[in-house]
Design a protein around this motif. Sequence first.
Motif, PDB file in Angstrom:
ATOM      1  N   ILE A  42       8.216  41.233 -46.253  1.00  7.55           N
ATOM      2  CA  ILE A  42       8.916  40.157 -45.547  1.00  7.55           C
ATOM      3  C   ILE A  42       7.976  39.033 -45.138  1.00  7.55           C
ATOM      4  O   ILE A  42       8.325  37.854 -45.189  1.00  7.55           O
ATOM      5  N   SER A  43       6.757  39.373 -44.736  1.00  7.00           N
ATOM      6  CA  SER A  43       5.828  38.340 -44.274  1.00  7.00           C
ATOM      7  C   SER A  43       5.515  37.333 -45.380  1.00  7.00           C
ATOM      8  O   SER A  43       5.429  36.124 -45.125  1.00  7.00           O
ATOM      9  N   THR A  44       5.377  37.825 -46.620  1.00 10.04           N
ATOM     10  CA  THR A  44       5.123  36.920 -47.740  1.00 10.04           C
ATOM     11  C   THR A  44       6.324  36.016 -47.982  1.00 10.04           C
ATOM     12  O   THR A  44       6.180  34.810 -48.197  1.00 10.04           O
ATOM     13  N   LEU A  45       7.518  36.591 -47.936  1.00 10.28           N
ATOM     14  CA  LEU A  45       8.734  35.801 -48.135  1.00 10.28           C
ATOM     15  C   LEU A  45       8.834  34.692 -47.091  1.00 10.28           C
ATOM     16  O   LEU A  45       9.096  33.535 -47.435  1.00 10.28           O
ATOM     17  N   VAL A  46       8.620  35.039 -45.830  1.00  8.20           N
ATOM     18  CA  VAL A  46       8.709  34.047 -44.756  1.00  8.20           C
ATOM     19  C   VAL A  46       7.678  32.933 -44.975  1.00  8.20           C
ATOM     20  O   VAL A  46       7.987  31.741 -44.829  1.00  8.20           O
ATOM     21  N   SER A  47       6.466  33.299 -45.339  1.00 15.42           N
ATOM     22  CA  SER A  47       5.409  32.299 -45.555  1.00 15.42           C
ATOM     23  C   SER A  47       5.756  31.367 -46.708  1.00 15.42           C
ATOM     24  O   SER A  47       5.508  30.155 -46.642  1.00 15.42           O
ATOM     25  N   MET A  48       6.343  31.900 -47.779  1.00 14.49           N
ATOM     26  CA  MET A  48       6.695  31.072 -48.941  1.00 14.49           C
ATOM     27  C   MET A  48       7.841  30.120 -48.602  1.00 14.49           C
ATOM     28  O   MET A  48       7.845  28.965 -49.037  1.00 14.49           O
ATOM     29  N   VAL A  49       8.810  30.602 -47.832  1.00 15.85           N
ATOM     30  CA  VAL A  49       9.898  29.715 -47.405  1.00 15.85           C
ATOM     31  C   VAL A  49       9.340  28.613 -46.507  1.00 15.85           C
ATOM     32  O   VAL A  49       9.701  27.435 -46.633  1.00 15.85           O
ATOM     33  N   ARG A  50       8.457  28.973 -45.596  1.00 12.45           N
ATOM     34  CA  ARG A  50       7.858  27.992 -44.681  1.00 12.45           C
ATOM     35  C   ARG A  50       7.121  26.895 -45.451  1.00 12.45           C
ATOM     36  O   ARG A  50       7.078  25.735 -45.022  1.00 12.45           O
ATOM     37  N   GLN A  51       6.554  27.248 -46.622  1.00 13.08           N
ATOM     38  CA  GLN A  51       5.846  26.268 -47.453  1.00 13.08           C
ATOM     39  C   GLN A  51       6.785  25.471 -48.348  1.00 13.08           C
ATOM     40  O   GLN A  51       6.339  24.637 -49.137  1.00 13.08           O
ATOM     41  N   GLY A  52       8.093  25.731 -48.244  1.00 12.79           N
ATOM     42  CA  GLY A  52       9.058  24.958 -49.005  1.00 12.79           C
ATOM     43  C   GLY A  52       9.172  25.361 -50.463  1.00 12.79           C
ATOM     44  O   GLY A  52       9.628  24.567 -51.298  1.00 12.79           O
ATOM     45  N   LEU A  53       8.802  26.587 -50.789  1.00 15.45           N
ATOM     46  CA  LEU A  53       8.833  27.036 -52.181  1.00 15.45           C
ATOM     47  C   LEU A  53      10.211  27.517 -52.617  1.00 15.45           C
ATOM     48  O   LEU A  53      10.412  27.861 -53.781  1.00 15.45           O
ATOM     49  N   GLY A  54      11.157  27.543 -51.697  1.00 18.27           N
ATOM     50  CA  GLY A  54      12.504  27.977 -52.034  1.00 18.27           C
ATOM     51  C   GLY A  54      13.203  28.516 -50.802  1.00 18.27           C
ATOM     52  O   GLY A  54      12.614  28.612 -49.719  1.00 18.27           O
ATOM     53  N   MET A  55      14.482  28.850 -50.975  1.00 24.34           N
ATOM     54  CA  MET A  55      15.231  29.506 -49.904  1.00 24.34           C
ATOM     55  C   MET A  55      15.035  31.011 -50.024  1.00 24.34           C
ATOM     56  O   MET A  55      15.037  31.561 -51.126  1.00 24.34           O
ATOM     57  N   GLY A  56      14.889  31.663 -48.895  1.00 24.53           N
ATOM     58  CA  GLY A  56      14.764  33.114 -48.906  1.00 24.53           C
ATOM     59  C   GLY A  56      16.116  33.768 -48.725  1.00 24.53           C
ATOM     60  O   GLY A  56      16.965  33.252 -47.998  1.00 24.53           O
ATOM     61  N   ILE A  57      16.342  34.870 -49.411  1.00 27.09           N
ATOM     62  CA  ILE A  57      17.533  35.667 -49.171  1.00 27.09           C
ATOM     63  C   ILE A  57      17.066  37.087 -48.867  1.00 27.09           C
ATOM     64  O   ILE A  57      16.335  37.703 -49.652  1.00 27.09           O
ATOM     65  N   VAL A  58      17.446  37.572 -47.687  1.00 22.37           N
ATOM     66  CA  VAL A  58      16.847  38.797 -47.165  1.00 22.37           C
ATOM     67  C   VAL A  58      17.853  39.467 -46.234  1.00 22.37           C
ATOM     68  O   VAL A  58      18.770  38.819 -45.726  1.00 22.37           O
ATOM     69  N   SER A  59      17.684  40.751 -46.008  1.00 14.60           N
ATOM     70  CA  SER A  59      18.597  41.447 -45.100  1.00 14.60           C
ATOM     71  C   SER A  59      18.273  41.063 -43.655  1.00 14.60           C
ATOM     72  O   SER A  59      17.117  40.871 -43.291  1.00 14.60           O
ATOM     73  N   SER A  60      19.326  40.961 -42.856  1.00 15.90           N
ATOM     74  CA  SER A  60      19.136  40.610 -41.449  1.00 15.90           C
ATOM     75  C   SER A  60      18.344  41.690 -40.723  1.00 15.90           C
ATOM     76  O   SER A  60      17.559  41.403 -39.812  1.00 15.90           O
ATOM     77  N   LEU A  61      18.526  42.946 -41.126  1.00 15.61           N
ATOM     78  CA  LEU A  61      17.785  44.044 -40.510  1.00 15.61           C
ATOM     79  C   LEU A  61      16.285  43.893 -40.759  1.00 15.61           C
ATOM     80  O   LEU A  61      15.473  43.991 -39.841  1.00 15.61           O
ATOM     81  N   ALA A  62      15.927  43.662 -42.024  1.00 12.57           N
ATOM     82  CA  ALA A  62      14.507  43.519 -42.353  1.00 12.57           C
ATOM     83  C   ALA A  62      13.902  42.306 -41.656  1.00 12.57           C
ATOM     84  O   ALA A  62      12.781  42.353 -41.145  1.00 12.57           O
ATOM     85  N   LEU A  63      14.663  41.213 -41.606  1.00 10.87           N
ATOM     86  CA  LEU A  63      14.147  39.987 -40.994  1.00 10.87           C
ATOM     87  C   LEU A  63      13.951  40.154 -39.491  1.00 10.87           C
ATOM     88  O   LEU A  63      13.061  39.538 -38.895  1.00 10.87           O
TER      89      LEU A  63
END
Length: 292
Positions: free
Chosen positions: A221-242
């Motif tokens: 999850i940490s990698t996904l959040v960092s990539m979204v923060r850098q504007g590389l795309g929208m993240g799609i993830v479970s609310s539980l994991a997030l």
Amino acid sequence: MTITQIIIFVRVAETLNFTQTAHELHMTQPAVSHAIASIENELDVQLLLRDRKKGVLLTEIGQKVLLQFRMMLQSMEKVQQQVAAEKGLDVGTITIGAFPSASAYFLPPIIHHIRQHYPNLVFDLHEGSTNEVKEWVHSREIEAGIILLPDPEVDVIPLCQDDMVILLPDGHPFQSHNKIAIRDLNQQDMIFCKGGHEVAIMEGFEREQSQLQAQFITHNISTLVSMVRQGLGMGIVSSLALSTFPHDLTVKETTPLITRQIGIAIPSLRNASLAVQLFVRTAQELFTDLKQ
């Protein structure tokens, strides 16, 4: 054969290493080898193969015997817990498995609640992919596992529904939307995380005839959040994991919802030990009031 010999065989079968087993059980390697040989002689079958290149391997009958030995050891643990309960003591070990996001979300509060009332219970925790946890339950390597439902091969206790959400980078046009339609995500650059998310997401897009364009696939999850923060795309993830990872990004629900069901899997709830039954009751008390 003795319970000690059975314990030794199970550990060798799990580690596939005589030296490691001897170290873990505080024994000599010849003593471990002797215990295995004694079981094989008594049963008159070969349970383990010693191959110079491949190391230690379980034979086909060895795999079947391993399953039965695990059941025997779990039955012994159940007897010990029942005797302890009769004496007013809380003792025993419970072996639990979960996939990473479920492990982080469910296990700490469950264990904390149980330890407040039963401080002597020992938890042996195993973390793996959703498929690995299911296999551990099927093979009785663990007594209970938090998995993605369904699983018709074992007893399951539903816990909650977990919805997929969209994580937006700053300034994204979708930030003004109350919810994001799956069809609006057609061929948009998406980032998602492996670990039980992918099947539900792909099926959700297919139902809406929307093409999932996975620009990046991460493993945490940490990698996904960092990539979204850098504007590389929208993240799609479970609310539980997030929920287990702090962040300051915009989160939006999807329409229609993409969901997955999470629950506890047990080889046999009827034959579960007192500790496993306590684990299930506690999980239900803490989490079954979540969105279903």
